[in-house]
Design an enzyme around this catalytic site. Structure first.
Site, PDB file in Angstrom:
ATOM      1  N   TYR A 121     -10.357  -5.068   4.844  1.00 52.23           N
ATOM      2  CA  TYR A 121      -9.699  -3.528   4.906  1.00 52.23           C
ATOM      3  C   TYR A 121     -10.306  -2.805   3.821  1.00 52.23           C
ATOM      4  CZ  TYR A 121      -7.870   0.674   5.488  1.00 52.23           C
ATOM      5  OH  TYR A 121      -7.589   2.348   5.670  1.00 52.23           O
TER       6      TYR A 121
ATOM      7  N   ARG B 284      -7.890  -6.471  15.128  1.00 57.16           N
ATOM      8  CA  ARG B 284      -7.095  -5.615  15.905  1.00 57.16           C
ATOM      9  C   ARG B 284      -7.966  -4.330  16.237  1.00 57.16           C
ATOM     10  NH1 ARG B 284      -2.542  -7.351  17.979  1.00 57.16           N
ATOM     11  NH2 ARG B 284      -1.567  -5.046  18.080  1.00 57.16           N
TER      12      ARG B 284
ATOM     13  N   ARG C 111       1.166   6.163  16.712  1.00 53.98           N
ATOM     14  CA  ARG C 111       1.144   7.686  15.842  1.00 53.98           C
ATOM     15  C   ARG C 111       0.581   8.609  16.942  1.00 53.98           C
ATOM     16  NH1 ARG C 111      -2.702   6.379  10.537  1.00 53.98           N
ATOM     17  NH2 ARG C 111      -4.609   5.499  11.778  1.00 53.98           N
TER      18      ARG C 111
ATOM     19  N   ASP D  97     -10.979   1.172   2.126  1.00 55.20           N
ATOM     20  CA  ASP D  97     -10.783   2.386   2.262  1.00 55.20           C
ATOM     21  C   ASP D  97     -12.398   3.164   1.935  1.00 55.20           C
ATOM     22  OD1 ASP D  97      -8.167   3.227   2.771  1.00 55.20           O
ATOM     23  OD2 ASP D  97      -7.512   2.960   0.822  1.00 55.20           O
TER      24      ASP D  97
ATOM     25  N   GLU E  95      -2.127   6.911  19.532  1.00 51.58           N
ATOM     26  CA  GLU E  95      -2.977   5.745  19.131  1.00 51.58           C
ATOM     27  C   GLU E  95      -1.918   4.364  19.330  1.00 51.58           C
ATOM     28  OE1 GLU E  95      -4.506   6.420  15.174  1.00 51.58           O
ATOM     29  OE2 GLU E  95      -4.225   4.356  14.808  1.00 51.58           O
TER      30      GLU E  95
ATOM     31  N   ARG F  53       0.954  -1.342   0.055  1.00 51.32           N
ATOM     32  CA  ARG F  53      -0.002   0.144   0.072  1.00 51.32           C
ATOM     33  C   ARG F  53       0.925   1.284   0.027  1.00 51.32           C
ATOM     34  NH1 ARG F  53      -3.987  -2.342   3.978  1.00 51.32           N
ATOM     35  NH2 ARG F  53      -3.244  -1.191   5.543  1.00 51.32           N
TER      36      ARG F  53
ATOM     37  N   ARG G 294       9.600   6.424  -3.223  1.00 51.48           N
ATOM     38  CA  ARG G 294       9.869   7.576  -4.399  1.00 51.48           C
ATOM     39  C   ARG G 294      11.216   8.178  -4.249  1.00 51.48           C
ATOM     40  NH1 ARG G 294       4.497  10.012  -2.445  1.00 51.48           N
ATOM     41  NH2 ARG G 294       3.058   8.945  -3.395  1.00 51.48           N
TER      42      ARG G 294
HETATM   43  P1  FAD Z   1     -18.610   1.003   9.422  1.00 55.44           P
HETATM   44  O1  FAD Z   1     -18.097   2.592   9.187  1.00 55.44           O
HETATM   45  O2  FAD Z   1     -17.935   0.160  10.447  1.00 55.44           O
HETATM   46  O3  FAD Z   1     -20.077   1.017   9.590  1.00 55.44           O
HETATM   47  C1  FAD Z   1     -20.515  -0.312  10.367  1.00 55.44           C
HETATM   48  C2  FAD Z   1     -21.754   0.378  11.322  1.00 55.44           C
HETATM   49  O4  FAD Z   1     -22.486  -0.498  11.655  1.00 55.44           O
HETATM   50  C3  FAD Z   1     -21.078   0.952  12.518  1.00 55.44           C
HETATM   51  O5  FAD Z   1     -21.726   2.197  12.765  1.00 55.44           O
HETATM   52  C4  FAD Z   1     -21.561   0.074  13.673  1.00 55.44           C
HETATM   53  O6  FAD Z   1     -22.132   0.740  14.957  1.00 55.44           O
HETATM   54  C5  FAD Z   1     -22.840  -0.450  13.024  1.00 55.44           C
HETATM   55  N1  FAD Z   1     -23.222  -1.900  13.468  1.00 55.44           N
HETATM   56  C6  FAD Z   1     -22.537  -3.005  13.624  1.00 55.44           C
HETATM   57  N2  FAD Z   1     -23.122  -4.039  13.729  1.00 55.44           N
HETATM   58  C7  FAD Z   1     -24.465  -3.780  14.371  1.00 55.44           C
HETATM   59  C8  FAD Z   1     -25.533  -4.201  14.765  1.00 55.44           C
HETATM   60  N3  FAD Z   1     -25.521  -5.472  15.464  1.00 55.44           N
HETATM   61  N4  FAD Z   1     -26.760  -3.254  14.962  1.00 55.44           N
HETATM   62  C9  FAD Z   1     -26.845  -2.132  14.796  1.00 55.44           C
HETATM   63  N5  FAD Z   1     -25.688  -1.548  14.232  1.00 55.44           N
HETATM   64  C10 FAD Z   1     -24.525  -2.019  14.040  1.00 55.44           C
HETATM   65  N6  FAD Z   1     -10.509   4.798   4.741  1.00 55.44           N
HETATM   66  C11 FAD Z   1      -9.840   5.935   3.938  1.00 55.44           C
HETATM   67  O7  FAD Z   1     -10.487   5.989   2.704  1.00 55.44           O
HETATM   68  N7  FAD Z   1      -9.104   6.938   4.373  1.00 55.44           N
HETATM   69  C12 FAD Z   1      -8.473   6.654   5.417  1.00 55.44           C
HETATM   70  O8  FAD Z   1      -7.647   7.545   5.948  1.00 55.44           O
HETATM   71  C13 FAD Z   1      -9.018   5.812   6.406  1.00 55.44           C
HETATM   72  N8  FAD Z   1      -8.507   5.632   7.845  1.00 55.44           N
HETATM   73  C14 FAD Z   1      -8.988   4.552   8.364  1.00 55.44           C
HETATM   74  C15 FAD Z   1      -8.395   4.491   9.866  1.00 55.44           C
HETATM   75  C16 FAD Z   1      -8.754   3.439  10.742  1.00 55.44           C
HETATM   76  C17 FAD Z   1      -8.445   3.531  12.036  1.00 55.44           C
HETATM   77  C18 FAD Z   1      -9.676   2.717  10.276  1.00 55.44           C
HETATM   78  C19 FAD Z   1     -10.023   1.470  11.076  1.00 55.44           C
HETATM   79  C20 FAD Z   1     -10.212   2.627   8.970  1.00 55.44           C
HETATM   80  C21 FAD Z   1      -9.794   3.802   7.818  1.00 55.44           C
HETATM   81  N9  FAD Z   1     -10.574   3.996   6.789  1.00 55.44           N
HETATM   82  C22 FAD Z   1      -9.876   5.078   5.951  1.00 55.44           C
HETATM   83  C23 FAD Z   1     -11.621   2.962   6.247  1.00 55.44           C
HETATM   84  C24 FAD Z   1     -13.109   3.531   6.667  1.00 55.44           C
HETATM   85  O9  FAD Z   1     -13.074   3.665   7.928  1.00 55.44           O
HETATM   86  C25 FAD Z   1     -14.117   2.592   6.305  1.00 55.44           C
HETATM   87  O10 FAD Z   1     -14.150   2.424   4.546  1.00 55.44           O
HETATM   88  C26 FAD Z   1     -15.670   3.055   6.461  1.00 55.44           C
HETATM   89  O11 FAD Z   1     -15.579   3.069   7.733  1.00 55.44           O
HETATM   90  C27 FAD Z   1     -16.358   1.548   6.149  1.00 55.44           C
HETATM   91  O12 FAD Z   1     -17.740   2.053   6.231  1.00 55.44           O
HETATM   92  P2  FAD Z   1     -18.768   0.619   6.847  1.00 55.44           P
HETATM   93  O13 FAD Z   1     -20.044   1.440   6.503  1.00 55.44           O
HETATM   94  O14 FAD Z   1     -18.446  -0.469   5.816  1.00 55.44           O
HETATM   95  O15 FAD Z   1     -18.449   0.286   8.141  1.00 55.44           O
HETATM   96  N1  UDP Z   2       3.597   0.935   7.998  1.00 51.76           N
HETATM   97  C1  UDP Z   2       4.725   1.041   9.001  1.00 51.76           C
HETATM   98  N2  UDP Z   2       5.332   2.334   9.274  1.00 51.76           N
HETATM   99  C2  UDP Z   2       4.643   3.447   8.979  1.00 51.76           C
HETATM  100  C3  UDP Z   2       3.405   3.331   8.272  1.00 51.76           C
HETATM  101  C4  UDP Z   2       2.832   2.217   8.003  1.00 51.76           C
HETATM  102  O1  UDP Z   2       5.505  -0.054   9.198  1.00 51.76           O
HETATM  103  O2  UDP Z   2       5.343   4.443   9.507  1.00 51.76           O
HETATM  104  C5  UDP Z   2       2.910  -0.291   7.588  1.00 51.76           C
HETATM  105  C6  UDP Z   2       2.032  -0.927   8.866  1.00 51.76           C
HETATM  106  O3  UDP Z   2       2.302  -2.269   8.707  1.00 51.76           O
HETATM  107  C7  UDP Z   2       0.860  -0.304   8.322  1.00 51.76           C
HETATM  108  C8  UDP Z   2       1.094  -0.690   6.718  1.00 51.76           C
HETATM  109  O4  UDP Z   2       2.397  -0.226   6.712  1.00 51.76           O
HETATM  110  O5  UDP Z   2      -0.195  -1.360   8.598  1.00 51.76           O
HETATM  111  C9  UDP Z   2       0.327   0.165   5.659  1.00 51.76           C
HETATM  112  O6  UDP Z   2       0.274   1.393   5.807  1.00 51.76           O
HETATM  113  P1  UDP Z   2      -1.013   2.359   5.807  1.00 51.76           P
HETATM  114  O7  UDP Z   2      -0.668   3.867   6.258  1.00 51.76           O
HETATM  115  O8  UDP Z   2      -1.638   1.990   4.910  1.00 51.76           O
HETATM  116  O9  UDP Z   2      -1.703   1.888   7.291  1.00 51.76           O
HETATM  117  P2  UDP Z   2      -3.194   1.949   7.984  1.00 51.76           P
HETATM  118  O10 UDP Z   2      -3.992   2.883   7.018  1.00 51.76           O
HETATM  119  O11 UDP Z   2      -3.408   0.475   7.622  1.00 51.76           O
HETATM  120  O12 UDP Z   2      -3.166   2.235   9.215  1.00 51.76           O
END
Ligand code: FAD
Ligand code: UDP
Length: 390
Positions: free
Chosen positions: A355, A256, A286, A357, A307, A180, A184
């Site tokens: 996972y 996780r 981070r 986005d 975090e 991912r 560069r």
């Molecule tokens: P969710 O957002 O998880 O929504 C599911 C919903 O279902 C929740 O509100 C939950 O409460 C509800 N639910 C679950 N079970 C039940 C139940 N039994 N009854 C009622 N409600 C329920 N994407 C990016 O593009 N850019 C980013 O920078 C980025 N950063 C991220 C950072 C982190 C730490 C994480 C974990 C994800 C990140 N993502 C990012 C991904 C992004 O969060 C997801 O694409 C998005 O949340 C997916 O939406 P969803 O609706 O599928 O799931």
């Molecule tokens: N990663 C790392 N060092 C960093 C940033 C990312 O080793 O400073 C690794 C880490 O294992 C992470 C993966 O690269 O899960 C993908 O990075 P990304 O930024 O996409 O992480 P995420 O959005 O999953 O937190």
């Protein structure tokens, strides 16, 4: 069934986008969510002390190459230009602690090795002197890093961070996780390489509220889905955890989870939105300073979150699916159960245990809603998955 009743479980992007599309097609939609807010894990909320817009479940940056998805989100909320420029604190080739640019670029390489190389020189240096070219087809995260950047950069920027993030050695993780991140040989420090990148002006929750704002959509918060609820509807779109739908009968899919430690600061604490910590000895992965996600706003105070990552217990919020061999086998069993269940389609990051986005989530949600319409039109049965989880 175009005047039918449909239930969306989850008011995140998956439930909102599918619900909106099918409401516009004439269906009556009920959206339930266990939480007291819409937005799922993209939820944003103003911090009461500082007024800063906080990404409650971790930093979210919108980036995509998908034109339809980009115009879809802009239809509901203006997006401000935003480039994700991540920094990382680690130790250089001489053992000196410093702040470096990510993803690894010419600046990182020159600073780390104390050199002044031009692009071709850096390329030759990394590929001929650093990279382990004996690894022909890298399968693991560690092999992928050793093959493309070599031991020194791997250990400084990836090894410790990844052990903290995933709780296992990078030699046990698939190469795809590292793929991912680009490497560069110029000074481009944009974390993403997509055509469109930005931040919703009033946060993701405002955007998702507007997606859900339709006369044929009703939203019920603090409402936990149980399987009996589905009986009152023609079809259910379920974006909760796949194993949760079946009461975890076959066991739990591993995730996780994240713990966030909040602190405040007057002024600017770290000068950027996201500072990673590469060293294993620093317990967090981070620190996010949320006001830098809204550079068009002005706030004197600042709110930050350290975090920490760990294995999710039953009561924890599931964040990152682990998807190792053991989990994939269990996933297969749940997919089998789901495919034998009528009247429900599993969607989104939890429903398909991947996972995803945000842009991919929206793309899949639009395709799922259209796929559903097509099945109804031809009288075919609606599948448990429009996108295969394995
Ligand atoms: P969710 O957002 O998880 O929504 C599911 C919903 O279902 C929740 O509100 C939950 O409460 C509800 N639910 C679950 N079970 C039940 C139940 N039994 N009854 C009622 N409600 C329920 N994407 C990016 O593009 N850019 C980013 O920078 C980025 N950063 C991220 C950072 C982190 C730490 C994480 C974990 C994800 C990140 N993502 C990012 C991904 C992004 O969060 C997801 O694409 C998005 O949340 C997916 O939406 P969803 O609706 O599928 O799931
Ligand atoms: N990663 C790392 N060092 C960093 C940033 C990312 O080793 O400073 C690794 C880490 O294992 C992470 C993966 O690269 O899960 C993908 O990075 P990304 O930024 O996409 O992480 P995420 O959005 O999953 O937190």
């Amino acid at each position: 069934m175009t005047s039918g009743k449909l239930l969306m479980v989850g008011a995140g992007l998956s439930g909102a986008v599918i619900g909106r599309h099918l409401a516009e097609a004439g269906y009556n939609i009920t959206v339930v969510d266990a939480r007291d807010h819409v937005g799922g894990n993209c939820h944003t909320k103003r911090d009461t002390d500082t007024g800063v817009m906080v990404h409650v479940y971790g930093p979210h940056i919108f980036h995509t190459d998908d034109e339809e998805v980009w115009s879809y989100v802009n239809r509901f909320e203006p997006f401000q230009p935003y480039k994700n420029r991540v920094k990382t604190t680690s130790v250089d080739a001489d053992g000196k602690r410093g702040v470096f640019s990510l993803p690894i670029n010419l600046h990182t390489i020159n600073q780390f090795f104390g050199r002044t190389m031009r692009p071709e020189e850096a390329h030759a240096f990394i590929t001929e002197e650093q990279a382990d070219t004996s690894i022909e087809d890298p399968q693991t995260f560690e092999d992928q890093a050793m093959r493309f950047v070599g031991k020194d950069l791997y250990e400084a920027f990836f090894k410790g961070y990844t052990i903290k993030q995933w709780g296992m050695p990078p030699s046990d993780l698939p190469a795809a996780i590292l793929k991912r991140l680009p490497v560069r040989f110029n000074y481009d420090d944009n974390y993403f390489f997509h055509k469109f990148q930005g931040m919703p002006e009033n946060g993701y929750t405002a955007m998702i509220e507007k997606i859900l704002d339709h006369p044929r959509i009703s939203v019920k918060l603090e409402t936990v889905f149980d399987r009996n609820m589905g009986e009152a509807y023609d079809h259910v779109f379920y974006s909760g955890p796949l194993d949760g739908y079946f009461g975890y009968d076959l066991g739990r899919l591993g995730y996780r989870t994240l713990d966030f430690e909040r602190f405040t600061h007057e002024g600017d604490y770290q000068g950027c939105a996201v500072m990673n910590y590469g060293e294993e000895s620093v317990p967090y992965t981070r620190i996010t300073e949320h006001k830098h996600f809204s550079p068009w706003e002005h706030h004197e105070g600042s709110v930050l979150y350290r975090e920490f990552s760990r294995a999710a217990d039953a009561d924890d919020i599931p964040y990152y699916p682990i998807r190792q061999v053991k989990e994939k086998a269990l996933l297969n069993d749940y997919v089998g159960l789901a495919e034998r269940t009528d009247g429900v389609t599993f969607v989104g990051r939890l429903g398909t245990y991947r996972y995803l986005d945000m842009d991919v989530t929206i793309r899949e949600a639009l395709d799922t809603a259209r796929g559903f319409e097509a099945k109804v039109a031809t009288g075919e049965s609606v599948p448990a998955f429009f996108v295969a989880p394995v």
